[in-house]
Motif scaffolding. Sequence first.
Motif, short mmCIF file in Angstrom:
data_model
loop_
_atom_site.label_atom_id
_atom_site.label_comp_id
_atom_site.label_asym_id
_atom_site.label_seq_id
_atom_site.Cartn_x
_atom_site.Cartn_y
_atom_site.Cartn_z
N CYS A 165 0.84 -1.20 0.00
CA CYS A 165 0.00 0.00 0.00
C CYS A 165 0.88 1.25 0.00
CB CYS A 165 -0.91 0.03 1.22
SG CYS A 165 -1.95 1.50 1.27
N LEU A 166 0.74 2.04 -1.04
CA LEU A 166 1.62 3.20 -1.19
C LEU A 166 1.47 4.21 -0.05
CD1 LEU A 166 3.80 4.34 -3.06
CD2 LEU A 166 2.04 5.73 -4.12
N ARG A 167 0.25 4.27 0.53
CA ARG A 167 0.06 5.22 1.63
C ARG A 167 1.01 4.91 2.79
NH1 ARG A 167 -4.47 8.08 3.19
NH2 ARG A 167 -5.79 6.83 1.83
N GLU A 168 1.14 3.62 3.12
CA GLU A 168 2.04 3.24 4.21
C GLU A 168 3.48 3.66 3.93
OE1 GLU A 168 1.57 -0.96 4.97
OE2 GLU A 168 -0.61 -0.68 4.91
N PHE B 167 7.20 -1.21 -4.34
CA PHE B 167 6.29 -0.58 -5.28
C PHE B 167 6.81 -0.75 -6.72
CE2 PHE B 167 5.04 3.66 -7.25
CZ PHE B 167 3.76 3.24 -7.60
N LEU B 168 8.08 -0.44 -6.91
CA LEU B 168 8.70 -0.60 -8.23
C LEU B 168 8.57 -2.03 -8.73
CD1 LEU B 168 12.06 1.38 -8.15
CD2 LEU B 168 10.07 1.81 -9.58
N ASN B 169 8.84 -2.97 -7.84
CA ASN B 169 8.78 -4.38 -8.24
C ASN B 169 7.37 -4.80 -8.62
OD1 ASN B 169 11.52 -4.68 -7.95
ND2 ASN B 169 11.39 -5.50 -5.87
N SER B 170 6.38 -4.19 -7.96
CA SER B 170 5.00 -4.55 -8.29
C SER B 170 4.56 -3.98 -9.63
CB SER B 170 4.06 -4.12 -7.17
OG SER B 170 4.00 -2.72 -7.09
N PHE C 134 -3.05 3.10 -10.62
CA PHE C 134 -3.77 3.46 -9.40
C PHE C 134 -4.14 2.21 -8.61
CE2 PHE C 134 -5.51 8.04 -10.10
CZ PHE C 134 -4.22 8.46 -10.35
N GLU C 135 -4.49 1.15 -9.34
CA GLU C 135 -4.84 -0.12 -8.73
C GLU C 135 -3.66 -0.68 -7.91
OE1 GLU C 135 -8.08 -3.06 -8.83
OE2 GLU C 135 -7.92 -1.03 -9.60
N VAL C 136 -2.48 -0.68 -8.55
CA VAL C 136 -1.27 -1.21 -7.90
C VAL C 136 -0.95 -0.45 -6.61
CG1 VAL C 136 1.25 -1.42 -8.16
CG2 VAL C 136 -0.25 -2.13 -10.02
N MET C 137 -1.26 0.83 -6.60
CA MET C 137 -0.96 1.64 -5.42
C MET C 137 -1.81 1.19 -4.23
SD MET C 137 -0.92 5.26 -7.29
CE MET C 137 0.38 6.33 -6.82
N LEU D 220 -2.07 11.43 -2.33
CA LEU D 220 -0.87 12.06 -2.90
C LEU D 220 -0.76 13.51 -2.45
CD1 LEU D 220 -0.84 10.62 -6.54
CD2 LEU D 220 0.66 10.01 -4.63
N GLY D 221 -1.88 14.19 -2.38
CA GLY D 221 -1.90 15.59 -1.93
C GLY D 221 -1.38 15.74 -0.51
N GLU D 222 -1.62 14.72 0.32
CA GLU D 222 -1.12 14.75 1.70
C GLU D 222 0.34 14.36 1.77
OE1 GLU D 222 -3.41 12.32 4.45
OE2 GLU D 222 -5.20 12.87 3.29
N ALA D 223 0.71 13.32 1.00
CA ALA D 223 2.05 12.74 1.14
C ALA D 223 3.13 13.56 0.46
CB ALA D 223 2.06 11.31 0.59
N LEU D 224 2.80 14.17 -0.67
CA LEU D 224 3.84 14.85 -1.45
C LEU D 224 4.56 15.99 -0.72
CD1 LEU D 224 2.47 14.57 -5.07
CD2 LEU D 224 4.73 13.91 -4.27
N PRO D 225 3.83 16.83 0.05
CA PRO D 225 4.56 17.88 0.78
C PRO D 225 5.62 17.32 1.73
CG PRO D 225 2.21 18.35 0.76
CD PRO D 225 2.38 16.97 0.19
N LEU D 226 5.37 16.12 2.29
CA LEU D 226 6.33 15.52 3.21
C LEU D 226 7.57 15.05 2.48
CD1 LEU D 226 3.70 13.48 5.17
CD2 LEU D 226 5.16 15.29 6.12
#
Length: 215
Positions: free
Chosen positions: A10-13, A43-46, A173-176, A188-194
């Motif tokens: 899960c990309l969010r994690e 993620f890349l491998n998936s 988007f599915e893979v994410m 993405l809007g939340e994670a990108l600033p970090l």
Amino acid sequence: SVASEDQKFCLREVLDTFKLCLSENKEVYLQQYVTGWRGLVKFLNSLGSVFGFISKDAVNKIQILVNHLNGENGSQYVTIQSMVKYELENELVDLTKRGSHPESGCRTLLRLHRALRWLELFLERLRTSTEDSKTSVMCSEAYNESLAPHHPWVVRKAAGMAFCVLPGRPAFFEVMNVGPPEQVVAMLGEALPLISEVYQITEELYAQHNLLDLP
Ligand code: 1PW
């Protein structure tokens, strides 16, 4: 099963681990940075086996940093700031040409740092993309603006070929594994600033110490 749910990517994690990178006084914890990168490699491998050659180098670089962290001078590698200070003060970095320190933490992290910029640019394009946007175009534009100038022709060529067979936006988007597209965009809007903040802090540190072109 429960076990396979746990392992589901899960990309969010992953992006959340970059949140844990920053200390109160804005230093970057190396252990958490490495953990974030481990997730990105998953993620890349998936995305398919063509990304194997890309993730392989990232895996090598991650391992070098882990070795520093677990080495006898591991306590000097708690943050990127302490790593830079320690390696420079003890002349453990090849500054102008490759020499006796091909695996310095500073030059190794610089490669991952540049790749993080690629990720940031790519995810930002993905965030603002529309249904008919092409992931291959977004990915190569981001690459050309970040990593490409640092890569020899043969790597640029291979990367370009890998981008061409990237899954399309819906599959991507599915893979994410975040949820419906609106949720991906919000995440993405939340994670990108970090990610951007971790990148900027590292960039400024490296600029201060003249380390942005380490061989
Ligand atoms: C879809 C999201 C993409 C996020 C990406 C990132 C990982 C990028 C790794 C690119 C690696 C390409 C092949 C390796 C090239 C190396 O020569 C190069 N390494 C990197 C990470 O750029 C430079 O390392 P070196 O040869 O100076 O040790």
